[in-house]
Design a protein around this motif. Structure first.
Motif, PDB file in Angstrom:
ATOM      1  N   ASP A  15      -8.135   0.103  -1.268  1.00 53.27           N
ATOM      2  CA  ASP A  15      -9.265  -0.107  -0.372  1.00 53.27           C
ATOM      3  C   ASP A  15      -8.784  -0.838   0.890  1.00 53.27           C
ATOM      4  O   ASP A  15      -8.390  -2.007   0.836  1.00 53.27           O
ATOM      5  N   MET A  16      -8.785  -0.144   2.036  1.00 51.62           N
ATOM      6  CA  MET A  16      -8.222  -0.710   3.266  1.00 51.62           C
ATOM      7  C   MET A  16      -9.014  -1.911   3.770  1.00 51.62           C
ATOM      8  O   MET A  16      -8.450  -2.813   4.393  1.00 51.62           O
ATOM      9  N   ASP A  17     -10.328  -1.945   3.493  1.00 48.57           N
ATOM     10  CA  ASP A  17     -11.112  -3.119   3.890  1.00 48.57           C
ATOM     11  C   ASP A  17     -10.557  -4.357   3.208  1.00 48.57           C
ATOM     12  O   ASP A  17     -10.410  -5.413   3.831  1.00 48.57           O
ATOM     13  N   VAL A  18     -10.263  -4.207   1.921  1.00 53.27           N
ATOM     14  CA  VAL A  18      -9.711  -5.331   1.163  1.00 53.27           C
ATOM     15  C   VAL A  18      -8.355  -5.728   1.727  1.00 53.27           C
ATOM     16  O   VAL A  18      -8.079  -6.909   1.960  1.00 53.27           O
ATOM     17  N   ILE A  40       0.851  -1.196   0.000  1.00 52.28           N
ATOM     18  CA  ILE A  40       0.000   0.000   0.000  1.00 52.28           C
ATOM     19  C   ILE A  40       0.882   1.239   0.000  1.00 52.28           C
ATOM     20  O   ILE A  40       2.101   1.163   0.188  1.00 52.28           O
ATOM     21  N   GLY A  41       0.247   2.372  -0.211  1.00 49.75           N
ATOM     22  CA  GLY A  41       0.985   3.633  -0.236  1.00 49.75           C
ATOM     23  C   GLY A  41       0.203   4.641  -1.047  1.00 49.75           C
ATOM     24  O   GLY A  41      -0.630   4.257  -1.866  1.00 49.75           O
ATOM     25  N   PRO A  42       0.479   5.926  -0.810  1.00 51.61           N
ATOM     26  CA  PRO A  42      -0.268   6.963  -1.526  1.00 51.61           C
ATOM     27  C   PRO A  42       0.017   6.928  -3.026  1.00 51.61           C
ATOM     28  O   PRO A  42       0.953   6.271  -3.482  1.00 51.61           O
ATOM     29  N   ASN A  43      -0.801   7.613  -3.803  1.00 52.81           N
ATOM     30  CA  ASN A  43      -0.583   7.706  -5.238  1.00 52.81           C
ATOM     31  C   ASN A  43       0.814   8.224  -5.538  1.00 52.81           C
ATOM     32  O   ASN A  43       1.287   9.146  -4.882  1.00 52.81           O
ATOM     33  N   GLY A  44       1.481   7.596  -6.489  1.00 51.96           N
ATOM     34  CA  GLY A  44       2.804   8.056  -6.864  1.00 51.96           C
ATOM     35  C   GLY A  44       3.899   7.538  -5.955  1.00 51.96           C
ATOM     36  O   GLY A  44       5.047   7.963  -6.047  1.00 51.96           O
ATOM     37  N   ALA A  45       3.554   6.581  -5.056  1.00 56.31           N
ATOM     38  CA  ALA A  45       4.566   6.054  -4.134  1.00 56.31           C
ATOM     39  C   ALA A  45       5.532   5.118  -4.854  1.00 56.31           C
ATOM     40  O   ALA A  45       6.599   4.798  -4.330  1.00 56.31           O
ATOM     41  N   GLY A  46       5.160   4.652  -6.052  1.00 55.92           N
ATOM     42  CA  GLY A  46       6.038   3.759  -6.804  1.00 55.92           C
ATOM     43  C   GLY A  46       5.621   2.306  -6.710  1.00 55.92           C
ATOM     44  O   GLY A  46       6.446   1.412  -6.906  1.00 55.92           O
ATOM     45  N   LYS A  47       4.341   2.062  -6.450  1.00 55.55           N
ATOM     46  CA  LYS A  47       3.876   0.675  -6.284  1.00 55.55           C
ATOM     47  C   LYS A  47       3.917  -0.080  -7.617  1.00 55.55           C
ATOM     48  O   LYS A  47       4.442  -1.189  -7.696  1.00 55.55           O
ATOM     49  N   THR A  48       3.353   0.540  -8.660  1.00 56.22           N
ATOM     50  CA  THR A  48       3.362  -0.119  -9.971  1.00 56.22           C
ATOM     51  C   THR A  48       4.786  -0.246 -10.505  1.00 56.22           C
ATOM     52  O   THR A  48       5.138  -1.255 -11.124  1.00 56.22           O
ATOM     53  N   THR A  49       5.614   0.754 -10.225  1.00 58.10           N
ATOM     54  CA  THR A  49       7.024   0.669 -10.614  1.00 58.10           C
ATOM     55  C   THR A  49       7.672  -0.555  -9.981  1.00 58.10           C
ATOM     56  O   THR A  49       8.439  -1.269 -10.633  1.00 58.10           O
TER      57      THR A  49
END
Lengths: 251, 330
Positions: free
Chosen positions: A206-209, A37-46
């Motif tokens: 989604d934190m529930d997920v 998890i992490g905010p938008n632009g944190a580099g998750k997809t990278t």
């Protein structure tokens, strides 16, 4: 083997002066359910791109089943068992659902190199594709081209294509992104039902997920790992609450 | 039968020959008997079909956008021409085999280098490769005849079929037989698992990488096969016309194959047939009617097709058939 199936050691990625991944150390155990998890632009997809070979790290190593795969191309990594799905649906839009699965199954079984005998003679590939349709309850859409399919169903095909490759490590990039909440439970059920021996890394907002699914959570902020831990540890971590969960609570 | 079973059966049997597929061949044979005075233009149509068919394999199936396919057509044509002019090699069948091999080699080497790019870059690079070959042929004047061209001499096919510049009946049958053989090859490839993976590359190259397909290897393979077939078309062109000029390597020739696929439809096997026939008949009729103005008419047809029939004429036909089936079902 008790070591991790997938490991990142000091992985960095720079685009010029821009550091999109900074010194990431990450381990995924066999059969583990892990959320990133992490905010938008944190580099998750990278990070997913670096693990699967769509991008090559500027520094560091990617290790799969104890083998250094840092220099391997995407296709070679897939053959070794690491498979991803896409945040933005990436399907063969002009082909039918069944034909989509045929493409993936044909790659895994090696049928796809056949140049002369008709594709229809590979009954084994068709049958395996049908079985996947069944698992994802897509039988009634088998003949439909992807572009005529509702978005929620497309997201199911997105995961089915990955599962067709029989991965040992599966990276799910926001599998329920863009799906109306009334339909998202179908996708979550599918993820819950994934074979237990597959190690799964899921990127999710989604934190529930996240808390329903994950045994461990990694929080990525500005390209670096902020903290890793069990769901409880993450939920009670002050830093995480400040940069991430806090944000969500305010929003 | 459930929907899934029906879809599986459709996939398992889609390579089977449909009755309608006999139509172009029946027409081509009928034309031989019914229109003897048109066999010269008929032969040119058959060659254009073969050339466009080779382009369809890469463009329509694998989604490789190229403006340089005449590189292979021209290589095949010059292979036959050079054998005839310099080595006294006039046997047509082996001539075509050499043409196919030479073009395949050019396809393999250029494909290996170029097919890591795509889109506009690839378009420009394929065109540049063709232009390089064009300039090479122009420069090697003592071999190729340069701007003046090269006469090509051919023995009777299998010692039986004689080429006559008056009736063109031998040329027509020869071209038709070769087109049929080459068509069978293309059809096999298209309906194979390999062909299916090509449509995957066309539809989503990003995903093909992610399902573990060696994308570039597949593209280079199909590019080489396509080049060989274009080489046969070029060699055939040299043999039946008994003369070639630099124009076998021209942008205009490459563009013609593209226009044929736009008219007839791409990724459908028969688009090349419909498109080539339409193109040549249009050219013939319009040039008779408006000798200095005929390309205006062709342009107008292209605009109409691009606006109202993006999938070409075979696409229109398929859509109409689909609508008819849906109405029949409901």
């Amino acid at each position: 083997m008790t070591g991790p199936v997938l490991e990142a050691k000091g992985v960095c990625k720079n685009f010029g002066a821009l550091e999109v991944s900074r010194n990431i150390d990450f381990r995924l155990a066999a059969g583990e359910r892990h959320a990133l998890i992490g905010p938008n632009g944190a580099g998750k997809t990278t990070f997913v791109n670096l693990m699967t070979g769509a991008l090559t790290p500027s520094r560091g190593q990617v290790i799969l089943h104890g083998e250094d795969i840092t220099a391997l191309a995407q296709a070679q990594r897939v053959k070794r068992g690491i498979v991803r799905t896409f945040q933005i649906t990436a399907l063969f839009r002009g082909l039918t659902v069944l034909e989509n699965l045929y493409v993936a199954v044909a790659e895994r079984t090696g049928a796809a190199t056949g140049l002369w005998r008709p594709a229809g003679y590979r009954r084994d590939v068709i049958d395996q594709s049908l079985r996947l349709l069944e698992i994802f309850q897509l039988q009634d859409d088998a003949h439909k081209p992807i572009r005529e399919l509702p978005y929620g169903r497309q997201r199911l095909v997105e995961i089915a294509l990955a599962l067709a490759l029989e991965p040992s490590v599966l990276l799910l990039d926001e599998p329920a992104a863009g799906v109306p909440s009334a339909e998202s439970h179908i996708i979550l059920d599918v993820i819950d039902g994934l074979p237990a021996d597959i190690a799964v890394l899921i990127i999710e907002h989604d934190m529930d997920v996240v808390f329903r699914f994950a045994e461990r959570i990694t929080v990525l902020v500005s390209g670096a790992i902020l903290v890793q831990g069990s769901p409880d540890e993450i939920a009670n971590n002050a830093e995480v609450r400040a940069v991430y969960l806090g944000e969500a609570a305010h929003g | 039968m459930t929907v899934a079973e029906a879809a599986a059966t459709a996939l398992a049997t889609r390579h089977r020959v449909r009755p309608l597929e006999a139509l172009p061949w029946v027409l081509a044979v009928a034309a031989f008997f019914a229109l003897p005075e048109y066999l010269a233009v008929g032969t040119q149509i058959l060659i254009l079909v073969l050339f466009a068919l080779s382009l369809d394999l890469v463009l329509g199936y694998a989604g490789i956008v190229t403006l340089g396919h005449a590189a292979f057509f021209g290589t095949g044509a010059y292979a036959v021409g050079l054998l005839s002019a310099h080595l006294d090699w006039h046997e047509p069948i082996t001539g075509l085999i050499v043409a196919a091999a030479a073009a395949a080699l050019v396809g393999l080497v250029s494909g290996w280098v170029l097919l890591r790019t795509h889109g506009l870059t690839l378009l420009m690079l394929t065109m540049a490769t063709m232009t390089l070959l064009h300039e090479l042929a122009n420069e090697q004047e003592n071999l190729t005849g340069g701007f003046d061209g090269l006469p090509v001499e051919i023995d009777p096919v299998l010692g039986l079929l004689r080429f006559s510049p008056l009736t063109y009946s031998g040329q027509y049958l020869y071209a038709l037989g070769l087109l049929f053989l080459m068509f069978l090859v293309v059809r096999r490839v298209v309906y194979s698992p390999f062909g299916h993976s090509l449509t995957g590359i066309r539809e989503n190259i990003l995903r093909m990488h992610a399902v573990g397909a060696p994308v570039r290897q597949r593209l280079v393979t199909v590019y080489t096969i396509s080049a060989a077939i274009a080489g046969v078309a070029g060699g055939l062109f040299a043999q039946v016309n008994a003369y070639i000029t630099l124009d076998v390597l021209s942008l205009e020739r490459a563009a013609t194959a593209l226009i044929v696929l736009i008219l007839g439809g791409h990724g459908r096997l028969y688009g090349a047939f419909v498109g080539a026939a339409l193109y040549m008949i249009l050219e013939d009729e319009l040039a008779k009617e408006f000798p200095e103005f005929w390309q205006f008419g062709l342009g107008l047809v292209l605009v109409l097709i691009a606006l109202f029939a993006r999938e070409g004429l075979t696409g229109l036909f398929a859509q109409a058939a689909e609508r008819f089936r849906k109405r029949a079902r409901s």
